[in-house]
Design a protein around this motif. Structure first.
Motif, short mmCIF file in Angstrom:
data_model
loop_
_atom_site.label_atom_id
_atom_site.label_comp_id
_atom_site.label_asym_id
_atom_site.label_seq_id
_atom_site.Cartn_x
_atom_site.Cartn_y
_atom_site.Cartn_z
N SER A 66 0.86 -1.19 0.00
CA SER A 66 0.00 0.00 0.00
C SER A 66 0.89 1.23 0.00
CB SER A 66 -0.91 0.02 1.23
OG SER A 66 -0.15 0.18 2.42
N GLY A 69 2.20 1.84 3.48
CA GLY A 69 3.24 0.86 3.77
C GLY A 69 4.54 1.21 3.07
N ASN A 154 -4.35 6.23 3.23
CA ASN A 154 -5.24 6.15 4.38
C ASN A 154 -4.85 7.27 5.35
OD1 ASN A 154 -6.51 5.47 6.89
ND2 ASN A 154 -6.73 3.36 6.19
N LYS A 157 -4.92 6.72 9.29
CA LYS A 157 -3.79 5.93 9.79
C LYS A 157 -2.50 6.74 9.74
CE LYS A 157 -5.52 1.26 8.98
NZ LYS A 157 -5.26 -0.06 8.33
N ASP A 228 4.59 0.09 11.85
CA ASP A 228 3.71 -0.99 11.36
C ASP A 228 2.68 -1.37 12.41
OD1 ASP A 228 4.87 -1.40 8.76
OD2 ASP A 228 6.58 -2.32 9.76
N GLY A 229 3.11 -1.41 13.67
CA GLY A 229 2.19 -1.75 14.74
C GLY A 229 1.11 -0.69 14.94
N ILE A 231 -0.21 1.41 12.63
CA ILE A 231 -1.24 1.42 11.58
C ILE A 231 -2.08 0.14 11.59
CG2 ILE A 231 0.12 2.95 10.14
CD1 ILE A 231 0.71 0.54 8.33
N SER A 232 -1.54 -0.93 12.22
CA SER A 232 -2.31 -2.17 12.31
C SER A 232 -3.17 -2.22 13.57
CB SER A 232 -1.37 -3.38 12.27
OG SER A 232 -0.54 -3.41 13.42
N GLY A 233 -3.04 -1.19 14.42
CA GLY A 233 -3.85 -1.14 15.64
C GLY A 233 -3.33 -1.99 16.77
N ASP A 234 -2.05 -2.33 16.74
CA ASP A 234 -1.43 -3.14 17.79
C ASP A 234 -1.37 -2.33 19.09
OD1 ASP A 234 0.11 -4.71 19.43
OD2 ASP A 234 1.68 -5.09 17.94
#
Length: 266
Positions: A66, A69, A154, A157, A228-229, A231-234
């Motif tokens: 993306s 990303g 996005n 994010k 990365d965490g 934007i992935s909602g970690d």
């Protein structure tokens, strides 16, 4: 708590640095985002595969699927970490230690203004510069993405990602500000204020390479910023960003307290 006269004067002193770093960030962000196309991605991925250790060291990785990303792979491992960090180092030293080292702090403390107010004002100048750079980078990324690839980014994010980036640089600014408050000699202020973040980044580079150096991630605060965490909602990534923010606030508070009680021999 803020002396507006001092704040305006010192913020004006930040303009040159802000313009320089904003220009550099503009150059890199616009070029990187414009490179998000299949042919260019294949070429960049080829570099990552040919020089995996070097690319990994500066946080660059292949296989982005993306636009966001892709931006994380090529902007958030080096460009958007290093240049705001350099601003923190250069400006942090100039707000307190440089005045003391030159003997010109007397003109500030002799005024009918409390030391705590002076320190808080100088801290606000530094944090304002950090906010300006992060907000500018965010707006620039959105504009470039919408011009080159409408609808691909996005945005929500991205805002979360850069909120974490802001927390990281507020912590780095806190280290530089504390060093400036503790040391009266600019050599030591710059040495500590620049040395600690630089060492932490080197450790992060080693951790990125992996292998036997992977354990280095436990000794650097850069590990707490996980793009990365985020934007992935970690949840752990959010907690890491919160720790950075709390740590930064604590460093600023300590720095103000140290300056307020400092014997400057002036």
């Amino acid at each position: 708590m803020i002396n507006m006269t001092l704040y305006k004067r010192e913020l004006k002193g930040s303009v040159k640095l802000l313009v320089i770093f904003a220009a550099v960030i503009t150059l890199y962000v616009s070029i990187i985002i414009s490179m998000y196309d299949p042919a260019m991605m294949v070429m960049l991925d080829g570099f990552a595969e040919a020089m995996p250790e070097i690319m990994a060291a500066v946080g660059m990785s292949a296989g982005a699927t993306s636009l966001l990303g892709f931006m994380i792979s090529y902007l958030y491992g080096f460009i958007l970490l290093i240049f705001p960090m350099l601003f923190c180092i250069l400006r942090g030293n100039g707000l307190i230690a440089k005045y003391i080292d030159r003997g010109s702090m007397v003109s500030l403390v002799a005024a009918p203004v409390k030391r705590r107010t002076i320190a808080f004002t100088q801290m606000t100048v530094l944090t304002s510069g950090i906010w300006i750079l992060v907000i500018y980078s965010t707006v620039l990324e959105v504009v470039c993405a919408e011009i080159c690839f409408p609808g691909e980014l996005n945005v929500s994010k991205l805002f979360s990602l850069n909120a974490g980036l802001l927390c990281l640089h507020l912590l780095i600014g806190g280290i530089c500000f504390l060093a400036s408050c503790v040391f009266s000699d600019t050599r030591y202020s710059v040495g500590f204020g620049a040395g600690v973040p630089a060492l932490m980044y080197v450790l992060q580079m080693l951790a990125n390479v992996g292998g036997n150096a992977d354990a280095a991630k436990y000794f650097t605060f850069f590990t707490l910023y996980n793009p990365d965490g985020i934007i992935s909602g970690d949840n752990s990534a959010v907690v890491g960003a919160a720790i950075l923010l709390v740590g930064g606030v604590a460093l600023y508070v300590i720095g103000i307290s140290v300056f307020s009680k400092k014997d400057m021999h002036i």
